[in-house]
Design a protein around this motif. Structure first.
Motif, PDB file in Angstrom:
ATOM      1  N   VAL A  83       0.821  -1.207   0.000  1.00  0.00           N
ATOM      2  CA  VAL A  83       0.000   0.000   0.000  1.00  0.00           C
ATOM      3  C   VAL A  83       0.855   1.259   0.000  1.00  0.00           C
ATOM      4  O   VAL A  83       0.345   2.356   0.127  1.00  0.00           O
ATOM      5  CB  VAL A  83      -0.941   0.017   1.224  1.00  0.00           C
ATOM      6  N   LEU A  84       2.158   1.073  -0.163  1.00  0.00           N
ATOM      7  CA  LEU A  84       3.040   2.240  -0.120  1.00  0.00           C
ATOM      8  C   LEU A  84       2.670   3.260  -1.191  1.00  0.00           C
ATOM      9  O   LEU A  84       2.784   4.461  -0.992  1.00  0.00           O
ATOM     10  CB  LEU A  84       4.503   1.823  -0.339  1.00  0.00           C
ATOM     11  N   LEU A  86      -0.102   4.193  -2.128  1.00  0.00           N
ATOM     12  CA  LEU A  86      -1.213   5.063  -1.730  1.00  0.00           C
ATOM     13  C   LEU A  86      -0.764   6.114  -0.719  1.00  0.00           C
ATOM     14  O   LEU A  86      -1.511   7.028  -0.402  1.00  0.00           O
ATOM     15  CB  LEU A  86      -2.345   4.236  -1.107  1.00  0.00           C
ATOM     16  N   MET A  87       0.427   5.941  -0.193  1.00  0.00           N
ATOM     17  CA  MET A  87       0.852   6.834   0.883  1.00  0.00           C
ATOM     18  C   MET A  87       1.779   7.944   0.396  1.00  0.00           C
ATOM     19  O   MET A  87       2.381   8.637   1.205  1.00  0.00           O
ATOM     20  CB  MET A  87       1.515   6.023   1.999  1.00  0.00           C
ATOM     21  N   VAL A  88       1.918   8.046  -0.912  1.00  0.00           N
ATOM     22  CA  VAL A  88       2.720   9.143  -1.449  1.00  0.00           C
ATOM     23  C   VAL A  88       1.866   9.927  -2.445  1.00  0.00           C
ATOM     24  O   VAL A  88       0.861   9.415  -2.948  1.00  0.00           O
ATOM     25  CB  VAL A  88       4.007   8.630  -2.155  1.00  0.00           C
ATOM     26  N   SER A  89       2.279  11.140  -2.733  1.00  0.00           N
ATOM     27  CA  SER A  89       1.540  11.959  -3.700  1.00  0.00           C
ATOM     28  C   SER A  89       1.694  11.347  -5.083  1.00  0.00           C
ATOM     29  O   SER A  89       2.591  10.531  -5.318  1.00  0.00           O
ATOM     30  CB  SER A  89       2.099  13.383  -3.698  1.00  0.00           C
ATOM     31  N   GLU A  90       0.832  11.776  -5.995  1.00  0.00           N
ATOM     32  CA  GLU A  90       0.901  11.211  -7.347  1.00  0.00           C
ATOM     33  C   GLU A  90       2.228  11.512  -8.015  1.00  0.00           C
ATOM     34  O   GLU A  90       2.786  10.671  -8.717  1.00  0.00           O
ATOM     35  CB  GLU A  90      -0.263  11.723  -8.196  1.00  0.00           C
ATOM     36  N   SER A  91       2.739  12.719  -7.781  1.00  0.00           N
ATOM     37  CA  SER A  91       4.012  13.058  -8.428  1.00  0.00           C
ATOM     38  C   SER A  91       5.139  12.202  -7.851  1.00  0.00           C
ATOM     39  O   SER A  91       6.009  11.717  -8.574  1.00  0.00           O
ATOM     40  CB  SER A  91       4.319  14.543  -8.262  1.00  0.00           C
ATOM     41  N   MET A  92       5.087  11.989  -6.540  1.00  0.00           N
ATOM     42  CA  MET A  92       6.099  11.126  -5.913  1.00  0.00           C
ATOM     43  C   MET A  92       5.954   9.696  -6.431  1.00  0.00           C
ATOM     44  O   MET A  92       6.937   9.012  -6.709  1.00  0.00           O
ATOM     45  CB  MET A  92       5.924  11.160  -4.391  1.00  0.00           C
ATOM     46  N   GLY A 340      10.453   0.867  -0.913  1.00  0.00           N
ATOM     47  CA  GLY A 340      10.509   1.150   0.522  1.00  0.00           C
ATOM     48  C   GLY A 340      11.831   0.832   1.185  1.00  0.00           C
ATOM     49  O   GLY A 340      12.569   1.728   1.616  1.00  0.00           O
ATOM     50  N   THR A 341      12.161  -0.451   1.250  1.00  0.00           N
ATOM     51  CA  THR A 341      13.342  -0.851   2.002  1.00  0.00           C
ATOM     52  C   THR A 341      14.628  -0.369   1.343  1.00  0.00           C
ATOM     53  O   THR A 341      15.598  -0.032   2.015  1.00  0.00           O
ATOM     54  CB  THR A 341      13.362  -2.379   2.157  1.00  0.00           C
ATOM     55  N   ALA A 342      14.609  -0.311   0.003  1.00  0.00           N
ATOM     56  CA  ALA A 342      15.804   0.160  -0.702  1.00  0.00           C
ATOM     57  C   ALA A 342      16.146   1.581  -0.260  1.00  0.00           C
ATOM     58  O   ALA A 342      17.316   1.956  -0.188  1.00  0.00           O
ATOM     59  CB  ALA A 342      15.566   0.113  -2.210  1.00  0.00           C
ATOM     60  N   PHE A 343      15.113   2.366   0.047  1.00  0.00           N
ATOM     61  CA  PHE A 343      15.347   3.725   0.538  1.00  0.00           C
ATOM     62  C   PHE A 343      15.654   3.747   2.038  1.00  0.00           C
ATOM     63  O   PHE A 343      16.635   4.342   2.487  1.00  0.00           O
ATOM     64  CB  PHE A 343      14.119   4.610   0.244  1.00  0.00           C
ATOM     65  N   THR A 344      14.802   3.086   2.823  1.00  0.00           N
ATOM     66  CA  THR A 344      14.933   3.258   4.278  1.00  0.00           C
ATOM     67  C   THR A 344      16.242   2.706   4.820  1.00  0.00           C
ATOM     68  O   THR A 344      16.788   3.259   5.780  1.00  0.00           O
ATOM     69  CB  THR A 344      13.769   2.592   5.041  1.00  0.00           C
ATOM     70  N   ALA A 345      16.757   1.632   4.221  1.00  0.00           N
ATOM     71  CA  ALA A 345      18.025   1.086   4.707  1.00  0.00           C
ATOM     72  C   ALA A 345      19.087   2.196   4.704  1.00  0.00           C
ATOM     73  O   ALA A 345      19.908   2.299   5.623  1.00  0.00           O
ATOM     74  CB  ALA A 345      18.474  -0.088   3.843  1.00  0.00           C
ATOM     75  N   GLY A 346      19.036   3.048   3.684  1.00  0.00           N
ATOM     76  CA  GLY A 346      19.969   4.169   3.621  1.00  0.00           C
ATOM     77  C   GLY A 346      19.559   5.305   4.535  1.00  0.00           C
ATOM     78  O   GLY A 346      20.415   6.031   5.055  1.00  0.00           O
ATOM     79  N   LEU A 475       5.885   9.552   3.830  1.00  0.00           N
ATOM     80  CA  LEU A 475       4.593   8.929   3.562  1.00  0.00           C
ATOM     81  C   LEU A 475       3.481   9.680   4.280  1.00  0.00           C
ATOM     82  O   LEU A 475       3.714  10.395   5.256  1.00  0.00           O
ATOM     83  CB  LEU A 475       4.601   7.468   4.041  1.00  0.00           C
ATOM     84  N   LEU A 476       2.301   9.444   3.783  1.00  0.00           N
ATOM     85  CA  LEU A 476       1.114  10.032   4.396  1.00  0.00           C
ATOM     86  C   LEU A 476       1.033   9.626   5.866  1.00  0.00           C
ATOM     87  O   LEU A 476       1.236   8.460   6.205  1.00  0.00           O
ATOM     88  CB  LEU A 476      -0.122   9.511   3.648  1.00  0.00           C
ATOM     89  N   GLU A 477       0.737  10.581   6.724  1.00  0.00           N
ATOM     90  CA  GLU A 477       0.536  10.264   8.142  1.00  0.00           C
ATOM     91  C   GLU A 477      -0.789  10.874   8.576  1.00  0.00           C
ATOM     92  O   GLU A 477      -0.845  11.998   9.059  1.00  0.00           O
ATOM     93  CB  GLU A 477       1.702  10.810   8.982  1.00  0.00           C
ATOM     94  N   HIS A 478      -1.831  10.142   8.344  1.00  0.00           N
ATOM     95  CA  HIS A 478      -3.175  10.671   8.582  1.00  0.00           C
ATOM     96  C   HIS A 478      -4.013   9.679   9.379  1.00  0.00           C
ATOM     97  O   HIS A 478      -4.100   8.514   9.012  1.00  0.00           O
ATOM     98  CB  HIS A 478      -3.846  10.951   7.228  1.00  0.00           C
ATOM     99  N   THR A 479      -4.593  10.172  10.439  1.00  0.00           N
ATOM    100  CA  THR A 479      -5.487   9.358  11.253  1.00  0.00           C
ATOM    101  C   THR A 479      -6.700  10.193  11.653  1.00  0.00           C
ATOM    102  O   THR A 479      -6.542  11.297  12.172  1.00  0.00           O
ATOM    103  CB  THR A 479      -4.791   8.885  12.542  1.00  0.00           C
TER     104      THR A 479
END
Lengths: 792, 293
Positions: A83-84, A86-92, A340-346, A475-479
Motif C-alpha cells: 500500500v506504499l 497510496l501513501m505518497v503523492s501522485e508526483s512522488m 521502501g526498504t531500498a530507501f529506508t536502509a539508507g 509517507l502520508l501520516e493521517h489518522t
C-alpha cells in the motif's frame, strides 16, 4: 514527574483475556450461513515458468465443487499488494516508479507459490481434492535467485516496465547519481587514515506470525463486496480492492478481524484479491479462504535479503570522514514495495552518525525467490548488521572504545534524522549507552575478555540504532478519530488502526482516559468496520501511538473542550480555569466547586424543555470530539543494545548469555507493553543474526517453509534480558511518547555480531551467523584475542 | 506441502497383540502401525503421492499392557511398545543406570511430542537422527518382535538395515525393547547438537563405557545424522578398549571419527561441519560419561 494517573501505568491489556481463553475471533473462526470454501491452486514445482496449458474441467466436475476460476474468469487488471503507493503523492508515485504487476491468477509464474487458479467448493476437503485435478502444463524458465543473475544480459524480463529486472533504484530526480547523502565521498576517503570495507549478505527472514492468513469474502444482493481480513491497513486495503474490482468504496466493505501477529507481513494485502475474486464468482455466498502454514510462508512477503557493501573512512583521531554503501536487495517475483526498504536502509544509515560525507545507493532487483515486503525494522536490521560491525572494526583498528566512540559521533538533537531537513527533536542515546553499559558490566568485561585462553570464549558487544515514529514526511501520516461521550459519561473511541497484539489499543485507551479525565474502564476503543471508522493509514512504521495516540488525544481534547464549555456555563467560571479528574469537573482554584461530567452528558442526550417553565435543561446535543490528524513530525527513538556471548571455538556454537536493550522511547504510556515490545524484538533480532533464513534450492523452491526447519529462538534459547526504558519526554509525541514497535529488534543484531568479534576476533559478513560459518571462520582465520587486533 | 485433509485410510483397532499380529499377517505391507502417531500422522499429511499412503493404519490404542517401563537389576530395563518418551523419564533407575537414554529422552523434541511419541516408535522410524535410537545403540539391547510363528529377539546391532528400514518383517509387531542390566563400572552419556533447543539433531552421539579405574575395558559408541542409519563407531571403539583415557588417547579417538562417518548436506547442517565437530562431540560425551567436565 508528571501528573498523569493512567498514562504511565501498566493498565491491563484489552485483548489478552479473549486471546488467552480462545474467545478471540480470527478470520478463520468465522462461520456464516451458506459458506463456501476457497482454495488457491499454486505452482509448487517451478519458481519461474510460463503456463502453457490450464485445464480446469476435471476439477470443475469434482464432487462438491461449485466453481473453478482461472485467469480468464477474473479481472485482467493487475494490482500491487503493498500500500506504499497510496501513501505518497501522485508526483512522488510517478517519480518512484511504483507499478501494479500482480495478477489475481498468473500465466507467468514468478516465484514458487504463484497463484494459478481458484476453486470454490462446499467444503475445504472438496476444494483440496479438486485442486489435485487441475491440469497445468508449464514451460520452465531460467531461475534467478540473486540480483547478479536476474540483471544479466539476456535474462527473462519480469515486466516490460522495469528493464534489466531493476525493480527500483533511488530516483535521479530526488537523489542525484541515484545516491542518498551528500558531500565528497571519494575525496574524504582519500584523506582518511583508516578505511574499513566489506561486502555483507543479509538474510531472508520471515515474520512467522502465529495466525496463518485467512479471509472471508461475500457479495450481497446489492452488489456490495465485504472482505473480512486481518490486514494491518484495512482502510488502504479497502481502496486497493475497490480499485481492483471497479467498485465505489461504499460498495467495498472491510471488516477487520483480530490479528494474530503482523510484524509487517500484513502490511497491505496478501490473498484478499483472490478471496474477493472467488466471492464475486458466487454472489450471495460467503467464501472462506485459508492458507496452510507452509503456503502462508511462501506467498506472503519476507524481509529483503541481498548484498550490502559498505566502506567507512576515519581519521586517526577517530573522527569519521565518510561512509559509502550499496544495498542490492533480492526483491522476489513482484514489485510491491520495492521502493521502501531500498530507501529506508539508507535513511537509517544517514540518521545514525555524523558522517561529513555519505553516499548510499539502494536497488531492488526482481528474483525468483518469494516476495519481499515489510518486516518489523524495515531495512534497519540490514543496515545495523553492516554498519555496526564496520564501526566496531574501525574502533578496533583505532583502539577506540566502541561505547565512547558512539557517544561521540552519533547524531542528536538538531541534527538531521533519517529524512534530511527533519531534525531530531529529542535524543537520549547517551543515557541509553551509559545505563546499558553499566547493566552489562561493559568496562570490566571488555577488558577481561580482550585476553582469553581456552576453548570457550566470551565477548561483549554494543550497537545503537535510530528508527522512526511514523513515516512523515515521506509517507502520508493521517489518522481520523472520533470520540463519542455517552449519556452516562462513558466514552467510545472510534479509531481504524488495528491492534496487532502489540498493546496499542490498551495504550490508546489509556491516552483517551487520561485526556478525558475518565476512568480507564469507562473508555471503549473500537476499530469498527470501514463503514463506521474514519480514515487511518494503518499500523506500520511504529506509528500507532505516536500518530494515532496524538489523534486520540486531540479528539478527546475536543470532547473535553465541549464538556468544559458547558460546565463553565453551569459553574460560571471560564472553561480554561476548569480541570477534570475521575469524571468530576472542578474549578482549579477552588476544587470544592465542581460538577459531575455525567450531569452534562446526560442533559445533552436526554434533553427536555421544562413544560412548566419552558426552560431548557442544560445544553442540548451529544458531545463528540473528532479530528482528522496529520502528524507534524516523526520523533525518532534511539536504542543501544549490549550483548554478552559465549563462543565454543571447537564447534562454532554461539550462546547469547545476556542482552540489554536500553531504549530512548520518550515516554512509556504502558511500561509493561513497552518492555514486551523490546523483549519480543530481541527474539526476532537474535533470529536475524544467528539462526533465521529461508533456504532455496537451485530451482527456487523453498526448503524450510515450516517450523521444523526454519529455526527461531524458542523460550529455552532466549538469553537473560534486561530492558531499560529511558524516559526523556519528546516535545512532539503524545505525553512525550516516541515509538517502540519496531526498534527493539534492530540493535541486538549488531550487538551480538560485535560480541562475537570481541570474543574470537573474527567478524562474519553473512547473516545468520550459524555455527557452520563460525567454525569455518575459526578454521580459516584462527581465534584471535581482541587485544591483538589493533593495527595502529 | 502438507494438507488440511488426512487422507482416507482404514483404521484397525486390535484388542490384543495376537490380534495385531493376525492383522499384520493378513494385510502385511498395506499396514502402517501407529502408537504415538507423531511420525505416522505427519507423514500421511505430507505424503506426495497416493502410493506412499498406507491403506490401513493399525493403532495400538486398545492393545493392553504395552505401556510399561520396568526395571529389574537382574534382567535390565524393559520398555513396552506403547511407553512414551515422557513415561521413560519417570522411573529413577533410568536416570541412574541408563544415563544416555535418559538424557536423550529428556531433550527429545518438545514436551508435547515427548508426551505422545513412543521410545520404540523412535527406533522403528529408523531415522539416523533419532535421539533415543542413538542412545539405545550405544547401550545395547534387543527388540522383541512377535510374529505369526512366535517371538524373536533382534539385537539392536542388527536392527537397522537402511534408511527407514528395520529388521522387522511386515507380519511382525515390535512389542518391547529390552536393555541389558547395568554392569559394574558401566557408564554412559548422550550429547547432541541442534540448531535450536527444540529441534531434531544435526548430530548426536552416545557412549557406553565399561571402566576399570581410568582404563576403558569396553566401549560402545554410536553416532547419528552421519549415515543412512544410526552408526556404531566400531573402529574408534578399538582405540578405547584396553586404554587409559589420557588426553592423547582422547585426541586419537576424536581424530578417528571423521574417517568412520559419511554425513551429507541437509537442511540442518553440512557434511563438512558434521565431520569437523563429530570428534569433538564424541570426546565430550566420553568426558561426560567419565565425570570429566
Amino acid at each position: 514527574m508528571s501528573e498523569e494517573t493512567i498514562v504511565g501505568t501498566n493498565a491491563p491489556r484489552v485483548d489478552v483475556r479473549d486471546k488467552a481463553t480462545g474467545q478471540a475471533q480470527y478470520a478463520a473462526d468465522i462461520q456464516l450461513p451458506g459458506m463456501l470454501y476457497g482454495k488457491v491452486v499454486r505452482c509448487w514445482e517451478h519458481a519461474h515458468a510460463r503456463v502453457k496449458r490450464l485445464d480446469l474441467s476435471a476439477a470443475a466436475a469434482s464432487p462438491g465443487v461449485v466453481r473453478v476460476i482461472g485467469p480468464k474468469d477474473v479481472t485482467a487488471k493487475r494490482y500491487n499488494s503493498s500500500v506504499l503507493d497510496l501513501m505518497v503523492s501522485e508526483s512522488m508515485h510517478d517519480m518512484l516508479g511504483d507499478i501494479d504487476d500482480q495478477p489475481i491468477f498468473t500465466e507467468h509464474v514468478k516465484f514458487q507459490g504463484d497463484a494459478i487458479c481458484g476453486i470454490i467448493a462446499r467444503s475445504e476437503e472438496a476444494a483440496e481434492r479438486a485442486a489435485a485435478k487441475i491440469v497445468v502444463e508449464y514451460e520452465p524458465l531460467p531461475v534467478y535467485l540473486t540480483a547478479e543473475a536476474s540483471r544479466a544480459p539476456g535474462a527473462v524480463q519480469f515486466t516490460p516496465e522495469k528493464p534489466g529486472n531493476l525493480a527500483f533504484q533511488l530516483p535521479e530526480a530526488m537523489f542525484p547519481n541515484h545516491a542518498l547523502g551528500g558531500g565528497d565521498v571519494e575525496g574524504a576517503m582519500r584523506d582518511a587514515d583508516i578505511v574499513v570495507e566489506d561486502a555483507f549478505y543479509v538474510p531472508k527472514q520471515k515474520q512467522c506470525q502465529m495466525e496463518p492468513h485467512a479471509y472471508v469474502a461475500k457479495v450481497d444482493s446489492g452488489g456490495r463486496l465485504t472482505c473480512w481480513t486481518s490486514s494491518q491497513m484495512p482502510k488502504l486495503v479497502q481502496r486497493k480492492l475497490a480499485k481492483l474490482f471497479d467498485l465505489p468504496m461504499n460498495l467495498m466493505k472491510i471488516v477487520p478481524t483480530v490479528i494474530g501477529g503482523g510484524f509487517g507481513t500484513r502490511l497491505g494485502m496478501i490473498s484478499e484479491p483472490q478471496a474477493c475474486a472467488m466471492a464475486l464468482a458466487v454472489p450471495g455466498h460467503p467464501v472462506k479462504l485459508q492458507t496452510l502454514r507452509e503456503e502462508d510462508w511462501v506467498i506472503s512477503p519476507s524481509r529483503h535479503p541481498g548484498k550490502y557493501w559498505m566502506r567507512i573512512g576515519f581519521k586517526r583521531d577517530g573522527s569519521p570522514v565518510a561512509c559509502d554503501a550499496r544495498f542490492e536487495n533480492y526483491k522476489g517475483g513482484y514489485y510491491l514495495d520495492a521502493s521502501g526498504t531500498a530507501f529506508t536502509a539508507g535513511a537509517w544509515l544517514g540518521g545514525m552518525y555524523r558522517f561529513p560525507a555519505l553516499r548510499y545507493r539502494g536497488e531492488s532487483y526482481f528474483t525468483n525467490q518469494g516476495l519481499t515486503g515489510a518486516y518489523r525494522g524495515y531495512g534497519n536490521p540490514q543496515t545495523n548488521f553492516v554498519l555496526e560491525q564496520l564501526i566496531d572494526r574501525g574502533c578496533a583498528e583505532l583502539g577506540a572504545d566502541p561505547v565512547e566512540w558512539r557517544k561521540k559521533w552519533h547524531k542528536g538533537v538538531g541534527d538531521d534524522g533519517w529524512c534530511p531537513g527533519v531534525t531530531y527533536p529529542s535524543c537520549a542515546l547517551d543515557e541509553c549507552l551509559d545505563r546499558g553499559a553499566a547493566a552489562i558490566g561493559w568496562t570490566e568485561k571488555r577488558r577481561k575478555y580482550a585476553k582469553q585462553e581456552g576453548t570457550i570464549r566470551r565477548g561483549v558487544g554494543v550497537a545503537v540504532m535510530n528508527h522512526t515514529s511514523g513515516a512523515m514526511p515521506m509517507l502520508l501520516e493521517h489518522t481520523a478519530c472520533t470520540v463519542k461521550l455517552n449519556e452516562d459519561a462513558t466514552a467510545e473511541v472510534l479509531f481504524a488502526c488495528s491492534d496487532m497484539g502489540q498493546g496499542s489499543h490498551t495504550a490508546l485507551k489509556q491516552i483517551a482516559a487520561e485526556t478525558l479525565g475518565f476512568p480507564f474502564e469507562h473508555v471503549q476503543l473500537s476499530s469498527g468496520t470501514s463503514d463506521v471508522a474514519g480514515f487511518d493509514i494503518g499500523a506500520h512504521a511504529s506509528r500507532t501511538i505516536y500518530v494515532g495516540g496524538a489523534a486520540v488525544k486531540k479528539a478527546c481534547e475536543e470532547a473535553k473542550r465541549q464538556l468544559f464549555e458547558r460546565a463553565s456555563l453551569q459553574l460560571g467560571v471560564p472553561a480554561d480555569e476548569l480541570d477534570i479528574r475521575d469524571k468530576r469537573i472542578f474549578v482549579k482554584a477552588d476544587p470544592a466547586r465542581g460538577i459531575q461530567a455525567e450531569a452534562i452528558t446526560r442533559a445533552g442526550v436526554y434533553h427536555f424543555v421544562d413544560p412548566m417553565t419552558g426552560e431548557p435543561g442544560g445544553v442540548p446535543g451529544q458531545i463528540q470530539g473528532y479530528v482528522s490528524f496529520f502528524a507534524p513530525h516523526n520523533s525518532p527513538p534511539f536504542g543501544a543494545s549490549f550483548a554478552e556471548v559465549e563462543v565454543d571455538t571447537e564447534t562454532g556454537e554461539v550462546r547469547v548469555i545476556e542482552l540489554v536493550n536500553a531504549h530512548d522511547i520518550g515516554r512509556a504510556i504502558n511500561p509493561a507493553a513497552v518492555e514486551g515490545q523490546l523483549e519480543g524484538g530481541i527474539q526476532q533480532g537474535l533470529g536475524f543474526v544467528l539462526s533465521e533464513e529461508m533456504d532455496y534450492d537451485a530451482k527456487g523452491r523453498v526448503q524450510n517453509n515450516s517450523f521444523t526447519d526454519y529455526k527461531m529462538f524458542g523460550p529455552e534459547d532466549m538469553p537473560k534480558i534486561t530492558t531499560i526504558l529511558v524516559e526523556d519526554a519528546d516535545p512532539v509525541g503524545p505525553f512525550g511518547a516516541k515509538s517502540v514497535g519496531e526498534s527493539g529488534l534492530v540493535s541486538p543484531i549488531g550487538a551480538v555480531a560485535n560480541a562475537i568479534f570481541h570474543a574470537i576476533g573474527i567478524q562474519f559478513t553473512e547473516a545468520p551467523i550459524t555455527p557452520e560459518k563460525v567454525l569455518k571462520g575459526i578454521l580459516e582465520k584462527g581465534v584471535r584475542n581482541y587485544a591483538a587486533i589493533r593495527r595502529s | 506441502m502438507s494438507s488440511r485433509i488426512l487422507p482416507d485410510f482404514n483404521l484397525l483397532l486390535p484388542q490384543s497383540v495376537a490380534e495385531a499380529v493376525e492383522l499384520l499377517s493378513t494385510h502385511r505391507d498395506r499396514i502402517t502401525v501407529m502408537a504415538g502417531g507423531t511420525d505416522v500422522m505427519v507423514a500421511m499429511k505430507f505424503a506426495q503421492s497416493a502410493a506412499k499412503l498406507p491403506e490401513f493404519v493399525m493403532s495400538l490404542e486398545n492393545v493392553p499392557g504395552l505401556g510399561y517401563v520396568l526395571f529389574d537389576p537382574e534382567k535390565g530395563l524393559r520398555i513396552g511398545a506403547k511407553a512414551t518418551v515422557a513415561e521413560l523419564l519417570a522411573p529413577p533407575e533410568v536416570k541412574q543406570h541408563y544415563r544416555a537414554l535418559w538424557h536423550a529422552a529428556q531433550t527429545f523434541a518438545t514436551a508435547q511430542v515427548r508426551n505422545t511419541a513412543t521410545v520404540l516408535g523412535n527406533l522403528l522410524r529408523a531415522s539416523p537422527a533419532g535421539d533415543c535410537s542413538c542412545a539405545v545403540y550405544a547401550l545395547g539391547g534387543v527388540v522383541v518382535l512377535h510374529g505369526p510363528h512366535g517371538s524373536r529377539d533382534v539385537d539392536i546391532d542388527d536392527f537397522w538395515l537402511s534408511y527407514g528400514v528395520t529388521a522387522r518383517q511386515p507380519d511382525e509387531l515390535a512389542v518391547e525393547l529390552t536393555l541389558p542390566p547395568p554392569a559394574a563400572g558401566s557408564r554412559s552419556a548422550f550429547k547432541r547438537m541442534t540448531r535450536m533447543s527444540e529441534d531434531l539433531a544435526k548430530l548426536n552421539v552416545a557412549v557406553r563405557l565399561e571402566m576399570s579405574g581410568n582404563t576403558c575395558v569396553d566401549a560402545r559408541l554410536a553416532m547419528g545424522c552421519v549415515a543412512p542409519t544410526p552408526l556404531r563407531l566400531t573402529k574408534t571403539e578399538t582405540l578405547l578398549r584396553g586404554h587409559e583415557l589420557t588426553p592423547e588417547v582422547l585426541q586419537r579417538v576424536a581424530a578417528s571419527v571423521p574417517w568412520e562417518i559419511s554425513p551429507i548436506d541437509d537442511k540442518r547442517s553440512t557434511a563438512e561441519y558434521r565431520k569437523q565437530v563429530s570428534g569433538v562431540l564424541l570426546k565430550r560425551a566420553i568426558q561426560e560419561a567419565c565425570g570429566v567436565a
